[in-house]
Scaffold this motif. Structure first.
Motif, PDB file in Angstrom:
ATOM      1  N   THR A  56       0.757  -1.044   0.171  1.00  0.00           N
ATOM      2  CA  THR A  56       0.159   0.020  -0.157  1.00  0.00           C
ATOM      3  C   THR A  56       0.927   1.287   0.084  1.00  0.00           C
ATOM      4  O   THR A  56       0.276   2.324   0.176  1.00  0.00           O
ATOM      5  CB  THR A  56      -0.964  -0.061   1.289  1.00  0.00           C
ATOM      6  OG1 THR A  56      -0.162  -0.185   2.395  1.00  0.00           O
ATOM      7  CG2 THR A  56      -1.828  -0.994   0.958  1.00  0.00           C
ATOM      8  N   ALA A  57       1.982   1.059  -0.229  1.00  0.00           N
ATOM      9  CA  ALA A  57       3.176   2.392  -0.318  1.00  0.00           C
ATOM     10  C   ALA A  57       3.354   2.777  -1.894  1.00  0.00           C
ATOM     11  O   ALA A  57       3.168   1.868  -2.734  1.00  0.00           O
ATOM     12  CB  ALA A  57       4.268   2.175   0.302  1.00  0.00           C
ATOM     13  N   LEU A  58       3.266   4.083  -1.907  1.00  0.00           N
ATOM     14  CA  LEU A  58       3.487   4.665  -3.546  1.00  0.00           C
ATOM     15  C   LEU A  58       4.810   4.983  -3.486  1.00  0.00           C
ATOM     16  O   LEU A  58       5.280   4.834  -4.816  1.00  0.00           O
ATOM     17  CB  LEU A  58       2.590   5.900  -3.411  1.00  0.00           C
ATOM     18  CG  LEU A  58       0.984   5.594  -3.865  1.00  0.00           C
ATOM     19  CD1 LEU A  58       0.129   7.096  -3.714  1.00  0.00           C
ATOM     20  CD2 LEU A  58       0.622   4.981  -4.820  1.00  0.00           C
ATOM     21  N   ARG A  59       5.469   5.596  -2.239  1.00  0.00           N
ATOM     22  CA  ARG A  59       6.743   6.055  -2.334  1.00  0.00           C
ATOM     23  C   ARG A  59       7.601   5.958  -0.917  1.00  0.00           C
ATOM     24  O   ARG A  59       6.716   5.878  -0.080  1.00  0.00           O
ATOM     25  CB  ARG A  59       6.908   7.631  -2.881  1.00  0.00           C
ATOM     26  CG  ARG A  59       6.515   7.731  -4.139  1.00  0.00           C
ATOM     27  CD  ARG A  59       6.996   9.201  -4.603  1.00  0.00           C
ATOM     28  NE  ARG A  59       6.570   9.268  -6.010  1.00  0.00           N
ATOM     29  CZ  ARG A  59       6.947   8.991  -7.216  1.00  0.00           C
ATOM     30  NH1 ARG A  59       8.188   8.393  -6.907  1.00  0.00           N
ATOM     31  NH2 ARG A  59       6.361   9.219  -8.420  1.00  0.00           N
ATOM     32  N   SER A 184      -7.325  -1.849  -1.044  1.00  0.00           N
ATOM     33  CA  SER A 184      -9.085  -2.499  -0.989  1.00  0.00           C
ATOM     34  C   SER A 184      -9.079  -3.815  -0.380  1.00  0.00           C
ATOM     35  O   SER A 184     -10.087  -4.216   0.338  1.00  0.00           O
ATOM     36  CB  SER A 184      -9.598  -2.240  -2.246  1.00  0.00           C
ATOM     37  OG  SER A 184      -9.750  -1.101  -2.811  1.00  0.00           O
ATOM     38  N   LEU A 185      -8.204  -4.883  -1.006  1.00  0.00           N
ATOM     39  CA  LEU A 185      -8.413  -6.126  -0.589  1.00  0.00           C
ATOM     40  C   LEU A 185      -7.857  -6.437   0.897  1.00  0.00           C
ATOM     41  O   LEU A 185      -8.584  -7.028   1.576  1.00  0.00           O
ATOM     42  CB  LEU A 185      -7.138  -7.038  -1.654  1.00  0.00           C
ATOM     43  CG  LEU A 185      -7.664  -7.257  -2.942  1.00  0.00           C
ATOM     44  CD1 LEU A 185      -6.517  -7.325  -3.878  1.00  0.00           C
ATOM     45  CD2 LEU A 185      -8.694  -8.501  -2.951  1.00  0.00           C
ATOM     46  N   LEU A 186      -6.806  -5.772   1.286  1.00  0.00           N
ATOM     47  CA  LEU A 186      -6.593  -5.670   2.630  1.00  0.00           C
ATOM     48  C   LEU A 186      -7.441  -5.212   3.654  1.00  0.00           C
ATOM     49  O   LEU A 186      -7.800  -5.615   4.646  1.00  0.00           O
ATOM     50  CB  LEU A 186      -5.239  -4.938   2.960  1.00  0.00           C
ATOM     51  CG  LEU A 186      -3.939  -5.600   2.281  1.00  0.00           C
ATOM     52  CD1 LEU A 186      -2.465  -4.845   2.405  1.00  0.00           C
ATOM     53  CD2 LEU A 186      -3.609  -7.007   2.935  1.00  0.00           C
ATOM     54  N   LEU A 187      -8.124  -4.169   3.310  1.00  0.00           N
ATOM     55  CA  LEU A 187      -9.082  -3.530   4.100  1.00  0.00           C
ATOM     56  C   LEU A 187     -10.404  -4.377   4.203  1.00  0.00           C
ATOM     57  O   LEU A 187     -11.174  -4.539   5.024  1.00  0.00           O
ATOM     58  CB  LEU A 187      -9.561  -2.039   3.327  1.00  0.00           C
ATOM     59  CG  LEU A 187      -8.770  -1.027   3.584  1.00  0.00           C
ATOM     60  CD1 LEU A 187      -8.999   0.251   2.629  1.00  0.00           C
ATOM     61  CD2 LEU A 187      -8.634  -0.563   5.001  1.00  0.00           C
TER      62      LEU A 187
END
Length: 386
Positions: A56-59, A184-187
């Motif tokens: 879930t990290a972008l950077r 979304s999957l993890l949530l």
């Protein structure tokens, strides 16, 4: 530990808690949630691991300097005070990215240009030669964040955004961002504990991210490069060790995973992307209309989809969402059905009351990740995956 340093992981709105949980499980120290980010500590090897593994990290940013400014003119001089020779050489390329929340500046490109001039002038003065700017593929990506009077200067260890996993070479008309899909999957609680279905799979992003979660495959295992690999202090042997250790934690998935789509072109694209991710042994694709389908088997099913919003794909929203609800009620008992939709009004046409609604954004579109629980038999016999 003395070798640990502070870092920042950037993410999407609504993913902060999940990202923080990921960081803690990965072994980060002093994790704190921020706004569209999480703060944490780790060493150089952990920075490599965070880029490789976080879903879930972008950077991943490495802060190197923080200072206050009172006037525009101070930005140039304060940037020049940083010893850029530690991070750059004249043979390297670089770029400056800027995020603004400041009354001193209104144009992020102007700030980036000022910072670039300060860095280049420092090299000219010291060495008589300078590094060049490359917007598309720089050796070093520098991140400036101006918040009020405070300037945060960081190095971007990721390079290109971490949502670019490396497996998706072909997409459908409205592809979902990989980080949004994974978050979304993890949530939704997906961890690989039951059968899985994406009934409108498009280019296969939900399926691929779900399979990687289920099998504990590092999110960015298919990327060919990270920003830190061009840094002056890059340690290839350390990265090789981190890479091999991450692969050693992959596990088997013991349930079924299916994807449907009506469009033959979508199935072709999804097949190619799944093959690129080396996940074809786990995922079965079928050209099928979900509204004419029935649930396979009597066990619990985790269903998730990103249906049309009416933004980029023209659909009769009322009829579509009503049919979605009818299909669930009639043919998908013992199912936890999650829908990520940007058409908030259309949710009422499903004909089922969502038991949860989570606010997210798909780009600039405000969305809801909504859960519809379809029980087996009476409502008391709730979905209970083993």
């Amino acid at each position: 530990m003395a070798d640990n340093f502070k870092m920042i992981a950037k993410t999407l709105y609504g993913m902060e808690a999940i990202l923080s949980e990921e960081l803690r499980k990965l072994g980060a120290g002093n994790v704190e949630e921020g706004v569209r980010c999480a703060f944490f500590e780790g060493d150089q090897g952990f920075m490599y691991k965070a880029n490789l593994s976080l879903r879930t990290a972008l950077r991943i940013l490495k802060p190197i300097q923080t200072f206050q400014i009172r006037r525009q003119e101070e930005l140039y001089s304060r940037i020049q005070e940083i010893n850029w020779n530690l991070y750059l050489s004249p043979s390297m390329t670089f770029v400056v990215d800027t995020v603004l929340h400041s009354d001193h500046f209104s144009n992020s490109l102007f700030v980036s240009q000022k910072a670039k001039d300060a860095i280049v002038d420092q090299f000219r003065k010291r060495l008589g030669e300078r590094p060049t700017v490359s917007v598309s593929d720089p050796d070093l990506r520098i991140h400036l964040h101006l918040q009020g009077n405070t300037v945060h200067v960081s190095l971007d260890s990721s390079g290109s955004s971490l949502h670019r996993r490396g497996y998706r070479l072909d997409t459908n008309i409205a592809p979902i961002n990989e980080v949004l899909a994974a978050g979304s999957l993890l949530l939704s609680g997906w961890r690989g504990q039951s059968d899985f279905l994406d009934p409108m799979c498009g280019s296969g992003t939900f399926l691929i991210e779900a399979a990687m979660i289920a099998c504990n495959i590092p999110a960015n295992i298919n990327r060919d490069r990270f920003g830190f690999q061009k840094w002056k202090d890059y340690d290839p042997e350390l990265f090789k060790t981190i890479h091999e250790a991450s692969l050693g934690r992959i596990r088997e998935f013991h349930y079924s995973m299916h994807g449907y789509d009506k469009a033959p072109s979508a199935i072709r694209k999804a097949t190619e992307n799944i093959n690129n991710a080396n996940l074809s042994e786990y995922i079965v694709l079928e050209q099928k209309d979900f509204f004419k389908s029935e649930k396979k088997g009597g066990g619990p099913l985790h269903l998730i989809c990103n249906p049309p919003y009416g933004e980029r794909l023209s659909v009769d929203m009322e009829a579509f969402y009503k049919e979605f609800g009818n299909t669930l009620k009639q043919h998908y008992t013992n199912t936890r059905a999650w829908m990520l939709t940007g058409n908030l009004q259309a949710l009422k046409f499903v004909g089922l009351r969502p038991s949860r609604k989570i606010k997210l954004f798909n780009g600039s579109i405000e969305c809801r990740l909504a859960l519809f629980e379809i029980y087996a038999g009476s409502k008391k016999a709730k979905y209970n995956p083993k």
